[in-house]
Design a protein around this motif. Structure first.
Motif, PDB file in Angstrom:
ATOM      1  N   PHE A 235      34.469 -16.757  -8.023  1.00 53.18           N
ATOM      2  CA  PHE A 235      33.842 -18.024  -7.768  1.00 53.18           C
ATOM      3  C   PHE A 235      32.366 -17.881  -8.041  1.00 53.18           C
ATOM      4  O   PHE A 235      31.721 -18.810  -8.637  1.00 53.18           O
ATOM      5  N   ASN A 236      31.902 -16.743  -7.508  1.00 53.91           N
ATOM      6  CA  ASN A 236      30.742 -17.215  -7.210  1.00 53.91           C
ATOM      7  C   ASN A 236      29.880 -16.087  -7.788  1.00 53.91           C
ATOM      8  O   ASN A 236      28.188 -15.195  -7.695  1.00 53.91           O
ATOM      9  N   GLY A 237      30.180 -15.066  -8.562  1.00 59.55           N
ATOM     10  CA  GLY A 237      29.486 -14.588  -9.461  1.00 59.55           C
ATOM     11  C   GLY A 237      30.092 -12.814  -9.115  1.00 59.55           C
ATOM     12  O   GLY A 237      30.139 -12.682  -8.006  1.00 59.55           O
ATOM     13  N   LEU A 238      30.676 -12.640 -10.284  1.00 60.55           N
ATOM     14  CA  LEU A 238      31.208 -11.320 -10.379  1.00 60.55           C
ATOM     15  C   LEU A 238      30.443  -9.778  -9.700  1.00 60.55           C
ATOM     16  O   LEU A 238      30.496  -9.172  -9.102  1.00 60.55           O
ATOM     17  N   TRP A 239      29.436  -9.837 -10.581  1.00 59.95           N
ATOM     18  CA  TRP A 239      27.979  -9.075  -9.710  1.00 59.95           C
ATOM     19  C   TRP A 239      27.100  -9.467  -9.149  1.00 59.95           C
ATOM     20  O   TRP A 239      26.947  -8.345  -7.949  1.00 59.95           O
ATOM     21  N   LYS A 240      26.777 -10.153  -9.133  1.00 56.56           N
ATOM     22  CA  LYS A 240      25.660 -10.560  -7.983  1.00 56.56           C
ATOM     23  C   LYS A 240      26.031 -12.390  -7.278  1.00 56.56           C
ATOM     24  O   LYS A 240      26.318 -13.512  -8.362  1.00 56.56           O
ATOM     25  N   PRO A 241      25.372 -12.960  -6.690  1.00 57.52           N
ATOM     26  CA  PRO A 241      25.503 -14.105  -6.377  1.00 57.52           C
ATOM     27  C   PRO A 241      25.304 -14.954  -7.699  1.00 57.52           C
ATOM     28  O   PRO A 241      23.398 -14.382  -7.213  1.00 57.52           O
ATOM     29  N   LYS A 242      25.672 -15.940  -8.082  1.00 58.78           N
ATOM     30  CA  LYS A 242      24.803 -17.153  -9.038  1.00 58.78           C
ATOM     31  C   LYS A 242      25.158 -18.394  -8.707  1.00 58.78           C
ATOM     32  O   LYS A 242      23.719 -19.130  -8.326  1.00 58.78           O
ATOM     33  N   LYS A 243      26.044 -18.386  -8.039  1.00 59.86           N
ATOM     34  CA  LYS A 243      26.635 -20.503  -7.798  1.00 59.86           C
ATOM     35  C   LYS A 243      25.731 -20.429  -6.465  1.00 59.86           C
ATOM     36  O   LYS A 243      25.029 -21.616  -6.194  1.00 59.86           O
ATOM     37  N   ILE A 244      25.900 -19.540  -5.375  1.00 55.17           N
ATOM     38  CA  ILE A 244      25.843 -19.811  -4.053  1.00 55.17           C
ATOM     39  C   ILE A 244      24.104 -18.227  -3.676  1.00 55.17           C
ATOM     40  O   ILE A 244      25.045 -17.610  -3.361  1.00 55.17           O
ATOM     41  N   LYS A 245      23.251 -19.501  -2.911  1.00 60.70           N
ATOM     42  CA  LYS A 245      22.232 -18.011  -3.035  1.00 60.70           C
ATOM     43  C   LYS A 245      21.716 -18.434  -1.206  1.00 60.70           C
ATOM     44  O   LYS A 245      20.954 -17.535  -0.960  1.00 60.70           O
TER      45      LYS A 245
ATOM     46  N   ILE B 223      16.893 -18.690   4.125  1.00 61.54           N
ATOM     47  CA  ILE B 223      17.114 -17.444   3.256  1.00 61.54           C
ATOM     48  C   ILE B 223      17.785 -17.256   2.559  1.00 61.54           C
ATOM     49  O   ILE B 223      19.132 -17.946   1.838  1.00 61.54           O
ATOM     50  N   VAL B 224      17.717 -16.443   1.384  1.00 63.78           N
ATOM     51  CA  VAL B 224      18.307 -16.108   0.565  1.00 63.78           C
ATOM     52  C   VAL B 224      18.717 -14.771  -0.267  1.00 63.78           C
ATOM     53  O   VAL B 224      17.615 -13.602   0.515  1.00 63.78           O
ATOM     54  N   TYR B 225      19.982 -15.261  -0.989  1.00 62.46           N
ATOM     55  CA  TYR B 225      20.511 -13.193  -1.171  1.00 62.46           C
ATOM     56  C   TYR B 225      20.544 -13.462  -2.190  1.00 62.46           C
ATOM     57  O   TYR B 225      21.187 -14.173  -2.929  1.00 62.46           O
ATOM     58  N   ASP B 226      20.225 -12.337  -3.259  1.00 60.15           N
ATOM     59  CA  ASP B 226      20.567 -11.847  -4.877  1.00 60.15           C
ATOM     60  C   ASP B 226      21.736 -11.111  -4.872  1.00 60.15           C
ATOM     61  O   ASP B 226      21.451 -10.850  -6.438  1.00 60.15           O
ATOM     62  N   ARG B 227      22.259 -10.445  -3.204  1.00 59.81           N
ATOM     63  CA  ARG B 227      23.274  -9.859  -3.657  1.00 59.81           C
ATOM     64  C   ARG B 227      23.916  -9.558  -3.013  1.00 59.81           C
ATOM     65  O   ARG B 227      23.746  -9.891  -1.694  1.00 59.81           O
ATOM     66  N   TYR B 228      25.277  -8.935  -3.433  1.00 62.80           N
ATOM     67  CA  TYR B 228      26.140  -9.674  -2.219  1.00 62.80           C
ATOM     68  C   TYR B 228      26.058  -7.370  -1.455  1.00 62.80           C
ATOM     69  O   TYR B 228      25.325  -6.202  -2.206  1.00 62.80           O
ATOM     70  N   GLY B 229      26.503  -7.396   0.271  1.00 64.69           N
ATOM     71  CA  GLY B 229      26.218  -6.075   0.233  1.00 64.69           C
ATOM     72  C   GLY B 229      25.775  -6.723   2.144  1.00 64.69           C
ATOM     73  O   GLY B 229      26.032  -7.471   2.713  1.00 64.69           O
ATOM     74  N   PRO B 230      25.469  -5.667   2.438  1.00 62.74           N
ATOM     75  CA  PRO B 230      25.385  -5.515   4.499  1.00 62.74           C
ATOM     76  C   PRO B 230      24.120  -7.120   4.910  1.00 62.74           C
ATOM     77  O   PRO B 230      23.456  -7.543   3.765  1.00 62.74           O
ATOM     78  N   PRO B 231      23.776  -7.181   5.835  1.00 64.04           N
ATOM     79  CA  PRO B 231      22.919  -8.547   6.383  1.00 64.04           C
ATOM     80  C   PRO B 231      21.793  -8.771   6.041  1.00 64.04           C
ATOM     81  O   PRO B 231      20.851 -10.025   5.723  1.00 64.04           O
ATOM     82  N   ASP B 232      21.331  -7.134   5.759  1.00 61.54           N
ATOM     83  CA  ASP B 232      19.984  -7.208   5.276  1.00 61.54           C
ATOM     84  C   ASP B 232      19.432  -7.529   3.558  1.00 61.54           C
ATOM     85  O   ASP B 232      18.127  -7.555   3.606  1.00 61.54           O
ATOM     86  N   VAL B 233      20.472  -7.439   2.934  1.00 63.12           N
ATOM     87  CA  VAL B 233      20.123  -8.422   1.720  1.00 63.12           C
ATOM     88  C   VAL B 233      19.924  -9.894   2.149  1.00 63.12           C
ATOM     89  O   VAL B 233      19.542 -10.752   1.495  1.00 63.12           O
ATOM     90  N   LEU B 234      19.462 -10.657   3.598  1.00 63.69           N
ATOM     91  CA  LEU B 234      19.728 -12.328   3.108  1.00 63.69           C
ATOM     92  C   LEU B 234      17.995 -11.939   4.125  1.00 63.69           C
ATOM     93  O   LEU B 234      17.623 -10.917   4.755  1.00 63.69           O
ATOM     94  N   GLN B 235      16.849 -12.429   2.652  1.00 63.42           N
ATOM     95  CA  GLN B 235      15.318 -12.570   3.130  1.00 63.42           C
ATOM     96  C   GLN B 235      14.924 -13.925   3.533  1.00 63.42           C
ATOM     97  O   GLN B 235      15.539 -15.095   2.978  1.00 63.42           O
ATOM     98  N   LEU B 236      13.904 -13.953   3.951  1.00 58.61           N
ATOM     99  CA  LEU B 236      13.481 -15.365   4.181  1.00 58.61           C
ATOM    100  C   LEU B 236      12.467 -15.804   2.657  1.00 58.61           C
ATOM    101  O   LEU B 236      11.396 -15.128   2.216  1.00 58.61           O
TER     102      LEU B 236
END
Length: 324
Positions: free
Chosen positions: A57-67, A4-17
Motif C-alpha cells: 500500500f505504501n511502497g515496497l522499499w520505502k514509504p511513498k504515499k504516506i510520509k 514529522i517526516v519519515y523517508d524509510r521504514y524502521g525504528p522510531p529514529d527514522v522520524l525526523q522534524l
C-alpha cells in the motif's frame, strides 16, 4: 510548516522534524491548524511496515504515499475552500485523517465531508485528539455485537485506547462489563465503570466458567478457542485487530457451524459517529484516558514508548504549543 517526516521504514529514529510545504485547501476542504495528535499503534506499524503487506500500500522499499504519520487530531479551522458549508474559520474540531494520515504536522487539509466534527466543548485539544479512532472503533464493534442492556460483555485489553472506550460505552448501553488488564491498570479500568476487573497476571478469565454475550478483544491477544467456548450460544467474539489467516478460517468455521459469531474487519470513518461521541462526552458519559504527552519534536520517543505495548489509554503529541 513543521512536520514529522519519515523517508524509510524502521525504528522510531527514522522520524525526523522537517520544514515542508503548508497545504492549501481545495474547494471542498478545510485547513486545520493542528493543536494535538496521537501516537497510536497504526502509526508505529506503518512506520515499521508491520505487517509486511503494508508495503504493498505504501511502497515496497520505502514509504511513498504516506510520509507524514498521525491518524487523528484536534485543532482549529484556519481557512476553508470556496464550497465548504459545514465549517468556518475559528471552529474547534477533532477528526480522523483516514488512509492519508498526516496529523504530525502544523497544518492538515481534510474534506469537509470526512470524519470531522466540532470538538467537545468540555475537552482540551489533547483530550479530544485521543477520541476519534479508539472511541469509534469501540462504538462500531459493540454495535456489531448487538450490545444492549443486560448483556454480559468482557473487554480484553481494557486499559488500552480502544479498551478504555469499550468499557465506558458498554456501560452506557447498560451492559454488565468485565475488563481484563494487568495489575497496574486494575484501578483505572474499575474507575471507568467496569463491574468486575480481572488481572490476567493472576487469573485466567476462562477458568471462571462465566458465559459472555460479547467478548471484545481490543488488542489481538485473547485465546481464540477459550473465547469461543466462553460465549453464550448466540454470543459475539469481536476482534478489533485483524484476524490472522488461521484465526480467520477458524472464525468462519464457528460462524458456519454454530449460532456464535466471530467478527473482525475494519471500522468505517464517519462524522456521524464523531458527533454522537461528542454528545456523550459533553453529557459526561465518556472521557479519554491519556498516559503521556510529548511535544511533536519528540515523536520518536512517543513511538518508542507506545511500541512497548504498555500504555494506558492514549499517548498524545502536542503540535501548536511546540511551534507557537
Amino acid at each position: 510548516m513543521k512536520a514529522i517526516v519519515y523517508d524509510r521504514y524502521g525504528p522510531p529514529d527514522v522520524l525526523q522534524l522537517r520544514d515542508v510545504a503548508k497545504p492549501i485547501p481545495k474547494d471542498d476542504e478545510i485547513l486545520i491548524k493542528v493543536y494535538a495528535a496521537t501516537a497510536a499503534a497504526g502509526d508505529w506499524r506503518l512506520r515499521k511496515a508491520d505487517p509486511f503487506l503494508s508495503r504493498l500500500f505504501n511502497g515496497l522499499w520505502k514509504p511513498k504515499k504516506i510520509k507524514i504519520l498521525g491518524f487523528e487530531l484536534a485543532g482549529v479551522v484556519e481557512s476553508t475552500g470556496s464550497g465548504v458549508t459545514r465549517f468556518k474559520p475559528g471552529d474547534a474540531v477533532y477528526a480522523a485523517c483516514g488512509i492519508g494520515f498526516g496529523a504530525y504536522a502544523e497544518y492538515k487539509c481534510l474534506p469537509e465531508n470526512a470524519s470531522v466534527a466540532l470538538k467537545p466543548t468540555n475537552m482540551t485539544f489533547e483530550e479530544a485528539a485521543a477520541v476519534p479512532v479508539g472511541a469509534y472503533t469501540a462504538l462500531q464493534f459493540l454495535r456489531k455485537g448487538n450490545v444492549q442492556r443486560g448483556k454480559r460483555v468482557l473487554v480484553y485489553g481494557a486499559s488500552g485506547s480502544v479498551g478504555t472506550y469499550a468499557v465506558q460505552l458498554a456501560k452506557h448501553f447498560g451492559a454488565e462489563v468485565t475488563g481484563v488488564c494487568s495489575t497496574s491498570n486494575v484501578e483505572l479500568v474499575r474507575s471507568l465503570g467496569a463491574d468486575r476487573v480481572i488481572d490476567y497476571t493472576k487469573e485466567n478469565f476462562a477458568d471462571a466458567g462465566v458465559p459472555y454475550d460479547i467478548i471484545f478483544d481490543t488488542v489481538g491477544k485473547s485465546p481464540f478457542e477459550a473465547c469461543v467456548e466462553r460465549l453464550t450460544p448466540n454470543g459475539f467474539y469481536l476482534r478489533a485487530v485483524h484476524l490472522s489467516p488461521s484465526a480467520l478460517v477458524r472464525g468462519l468455521w464457528v460462524n458456519f457451524t454454530s449460532g456464535k459469531k466471530v467478527i473482525g474487519g475494519t471500522t468505517k470513518e464517519n462524522a456521524e459517529d464523531l458527533q454522537y461521541l461528542k454528545e456523550l462526552i459533553e453529557a459526561g458519559k465518556l472521557r479519554s484516558v491519556i498516559d503521556r504527552i510529548y511535544p511533536l519534536e519528540q515523536a520518536a520517543e512517543a513511538h518508542r514508548y507506545v511500541e512497548q505495548g504498555h500504555k494506558k489509554g492514549n499517548v498524545v503529541l502536542t503540535v501548536h504549543q511546540a511551534f507557537r
